[in-house]
Design an enzyme around this catalytic site. Structure first.
Site, short mmCIF file in Angstrom:
data_model
loop_
_atom_site.label_atom_id
_atom_site.label_comp_id
_atom_site.label_asym_id
_atom_site.label_seq_id
_atom_site.Cartn_x
_atom_site.Cartn_y
_atom_site.Cartn_z
N ASP A 1 55.57 14.27 -61.04
CA ASP A 1 56.12 12.92 -60.93
C ASP A 1 55.35 11.96 -61.85
OD1 ASP A 1 57.63 10.85 -59.94
OD2 ASP A 1 56.38 10.53 -58.17
N GLU B 1 56.24 9.58 -67.06
CA GLU B 1 56.86 8.90 -68.23
C GLU B 1 55.83 8.54 -69.29
OE1 GLU B 1 57.33 8.08 -64.96
OE2 GLU B 1 59.12 9.32 -64.90
N ASP C 1 64.15 7.68 -58.58
CA ASP C 1 64.31 6.81 -57.41
C ASP C 1 65.67 6.12 -57.40
OD1 ASP C 1 61.80 7.70 -56.99
OD2 ASP C 1 60.79 5.79 -57.37
C1 GLC Z 1 57.81 8.07 -57.07
C2 GLC Z 1 58.75 9.28 -57.03
C3 GLC Z 1 59.14 9.56 -55.60
C4 GLC Z 1 57.88 9.80 -54.77
C5 GLC Z 1 56.93 8.61 -54.87
C6 GLC Z 1 55.61 8.86 -54.20
O1 GLC Z 1 58.47 6.92 -56.68
O2 GLC Z 1 59.87 9.09 -57.83
O3 GLC Z 1 59.99 10.66 -55.54
O4 GLC Z 1 58.22 10.01 -53.44
O5 GLC Z 1 56.70 8.30 -56.23
O6 GLC Z 1 54.94 9.94 -54.74
#
Ligand code: GLC
Length: 688
Positions: free
Chosen positions: A321, A324, A396
């Site tokens: 995650d 980017e 998200d």
């Molecule tokens: C980001 C991710 C999400 C995750 C969160 C906490 O927003 O896109 O999927 O739950 O971080 O790690």
């Protein structure tokens, strides 16, 4: 300006003021000199030098369709849009927000002929598809050098094959990753993770559970909060005993803290500021250093951490995650003038930005490959070629009826941009989800390769067992139907792995001469054989379905329909089988519709039986019986015996989830077998 051209005919590479790009692909041939204008089957391309970099102009015609560009929060047709390539964490997004997480600077033009245009640049390239210049696709490259690939063919598929052939064949996802996956920000403590798994085991099948950032100690990568996860390996093993895989989240930034061993060992391999200081950016743990994945030392350190973390905890997959990379600052990322070190040269972040996630994922994949048999990575960010290493989820999304509709063009556009394995957070990540909406997400994504329920901390609970009975049943039926189609999905995943063809496809991919198909954003194809038209409006109990040319069998009603045309269909009547198809199903069954000759071979390529013609759909194959039907000259290879069943009168039900690998490539004359594998509870290699 120096233009070079390599290759001719179907695939060409154009270089402008040649420079080795950050992400290199292998393209053979001798470069010759070229001019500023290049003729292509979908219009002329002109290159010019501008103050700010290079401009490419490609003629845009009246009836031309422009599709592709990967993950974009718009409809499939990209005409009259300005699209920015800059991997960004939008912190929740809606239709029309641009850019979002993954940039693929590649589009496909469809006229009489088809051409693909790929600008291999990892900086902020902007594609203006007929907005500022009505009859041009204007590409703005903020650099004085460029590498551009042009692919030509007569079908979209041919162009996709060439693009994927260049950027990399998709990894083969493990079977379990195509199943129903569950996640929450965050399930904890350990006992709660097992409780959730137990609740699902009693109600709806689940193949994997995800652990979000709260498992970590102060959000420090590769650590556990031992107060709430006393025995992570024991927990994972008990999940394995239930047949559930475990996937843990990893972000790129390491907390810059004295005494935190992983951070300290990485010093010397992090992104720097222009003044050669350590660059620090704020993310979940506080101030973090970012591994410079362009440097070998950083990659080696990262790989060591990944390998021991995965092995020590018996993990099956990693969820990458924030890559980017996301930073909690105004620009939302590392400053453009921060510095990476690449092949001994100092390069500014701005010019490699879109490659950051790709490089992280590649390092992670290579490390995992050494310790697990079938690595699985779910990544948020990527660049062209990411399909070699990971599946992508669309980040998200916000629980809403419009997001439900939006996810179809996002995921199918990724499919035609080289990324066959993609999906969205079922239920929507942010906000409150009502039962009906959640059930519709499950139905909508039925044939998305990634099928994972995930929710934000402050969003409503959306475990299926908590839903009101009516909606629980709708969602659970969707899960059953998915498992019933699992051999087909697996077969499509294998097709994607071997050819680059998408799993979830926009209608225009299969029916490129049908103008209407380009405007259909609320239906999609799963492979070539199945058209899916789910219900996507609140309170709806029926909808109009567009069926392109040909004959279609409605699975639920058992009716035969002839396209092109619009048909009013009721609740549940969402799956349409294309004539001339054979679909492997769970339960030793093939769903075959059409007539022709269908041959079946055993695992050793011995012909078992041939000659059948003209079955109706819904045919049940008894154990040991060998059946067939379908496509002219089609071949099928089958491996082992499946359990479960497919049922009568065009209505479907499922009994059992077990399946063994089966693959059918339902193109005339092409079929390949994938080695069968027993269902295992863990895919770890023996620890050395
Ligand atoms: C980001 C991710 C999400 C995750 C969160 C906490 O927003 O896109 O999927 O739950 O971080 O790690």
């Amino acid at each position: 300006m120096k233009v070079g051209i390599t290759g001719k005919g179907k695939a060409r590479r154009i270089t402008v003021n040649r420079r080795t790009p950050v992400i290199e692909y292998s393209f053979k041939g001798v470069e010759r000199r070229g001019g500023r204008e290049i003729g292509t089957s979908c219009g002329r391309v002109a290159i010019s030098e501008e103050e700010w970099g290079l401009a490419l102009r490609k003629e845009l015609d009246t009836y031309e369709h422009v599709i592709g560009f990967g993950e974009k929060a718009f409809d499939i047709e990209r005409r009259r849009l300005v699209l920015r390539m800059w991997n960004t964490d939008p912190g929740g997004y809606r239709r029309g927000d641009d850019p979002i997480y993954t940039s693929i600077p590649f589009f496909i033009s469809v006229r009489e002929k088809v051409a693909g245009y790929f600008v291999n640049s990892t900086s902020e390239v902007v594609f203006d598809v007929g907005v500022s210049e009505y009859d041009q696709v204007l590409v703005k490259i903020p650099e004085k050098h460029a590498e551009i690939y042009i692919f030509e063919g007569s079908t979209i598929e041919e162009v996709v094959e060439q693009f994927v052939g260049l950027t990399g064949m998709p990894f083969m996802p493990p079977e379990w990753s195509l199943g129903h996956q569950i996640s929450r920000y965050s399930y904890y403590p350990e006992s709660y993770v097992l409780k959730v798994a137990g609740e699902y085991a009693r109600s709806v099948p689940v193949s994997a559970i995800y652990l979000d950032i709260d498992y970590m100690d102060g959000f420090k990568l590769f650590t556990w909060n031992s107060k709430i996860f006393r025995d992570p390996k024991g927990m994972v093993e008990s999940l394995h005993r239930k047949g559930i895989r475990a996937v843990a989240i990893i972000d790129p930034g390491l907390k810059a803290e004295q005494g935190y061993r992983h951070f300290e060992k990485g010093v010397g391999g992090y992104v720097e500021t222009g003044d050669r200081e350590l660059y620090l950016g704020r993310v979940w743990p506080g101030l973090c250093a970012f591994p410079d994945f362009f440097r070998d030392e950083a990659v080696d350190h990262w790989k060591r951490m990944v390998k021991s973390f995965v092995t020590e905890n018996s993990l099956d997959g990693l969820w990458l995650d924030m890559n980017e990379p996301s930073v909690f600052s105004e620009t939302k990322t590392i400053p453009e003038d921060a510095v990476h070190s690449y092949r001994g040269e100092r390069v500014k972040h701005g010019s490699v930005h879109n490659a950051y996630g790709f490089m992280e994922v590649r390092a992670t994949y290579e490390a995992m490959k050494e310790v697990v048999e079938e690595p699985f990575i779910l990544s948020r960010s990527g660049y062209a070629g990411i399909q070699k290493y990971a599946a992508i989820w669309t980040g998200d999304n916000i629980s809403s009826w419009d997001d439900l509709r939006l996810q179809i063009p996002i995921v199918t556009s990724m499919g035609i941009s080289g990324i066959p394995f993609a999906g969205c957070d079922l239920g929507g990540f942010a906000g409150r989800t009502e039962g009906e909406l959640l059930a519709r997400y499950y139905q909508m994504a039925l044939f998305f390769p990634v099928f994972r329920n995930h929710k934000a901390k402050d969003g409503s609970d959306q475990e299926l067992y908590l839903l009101p009975e009516r909606f629980r049943k709708m969602a659970a039926d969707a899960v059953s139907t998915r498992y019933m189609f699992m051999p087909y999905l697996y077969s499509l995943a294998y097709e994607a792995h071997r050819t680059g063809h998408p799993v979830a496809r926009p209608l225009c991919y299969e029916f490129q001469n049908d103008r209407t198909a380009y405007s259909i954003n609320d239906e999609y194809m799963a492979g070539r054989s199945l058209l899916y038209a789910p219900l996507l409006e609140k309170g709806e109990s029926g909808r109009d379905v567009y069926l392109p040319e040909g004959r279609w069998f409605s699975l639920y009603e058992g009716a035969e329909l002839t396209g092109p045309g619009w048909f009013r269909r009721g609740e549940g009547d969402s799956i349409f089988i294309r004539r001339g198809s054979v679909i492997p199903m769970s339960g030793n069954a093939y769903l075959a519709y059409g007539s022709g000759e269908f041959h079946m071979f055993d695992g050793k390529e011995r012909l078992l039986k041939s000659d059948a013609t003209g079955f109706d759909a819904g045919h049940t194959v008894e154990e040991g019986e060998v059946t067939f039907l379908g496509i002219e000259g089609g071949r099928c290879s089958m491996d082992g015996k499946m359990t479960g069943c497919l049922s009568e009168n065009g209505r479907t039900r499922v009994a059992g989830r077990g399946f063994r690998r089966v693959s059918v490539l339902s193109r005339a004359g092409s079929s390949r077998k994938h080695a069968g594998s027993k269902q295992r509870n863990s895919n770890h290699r023996a620890v050395q």
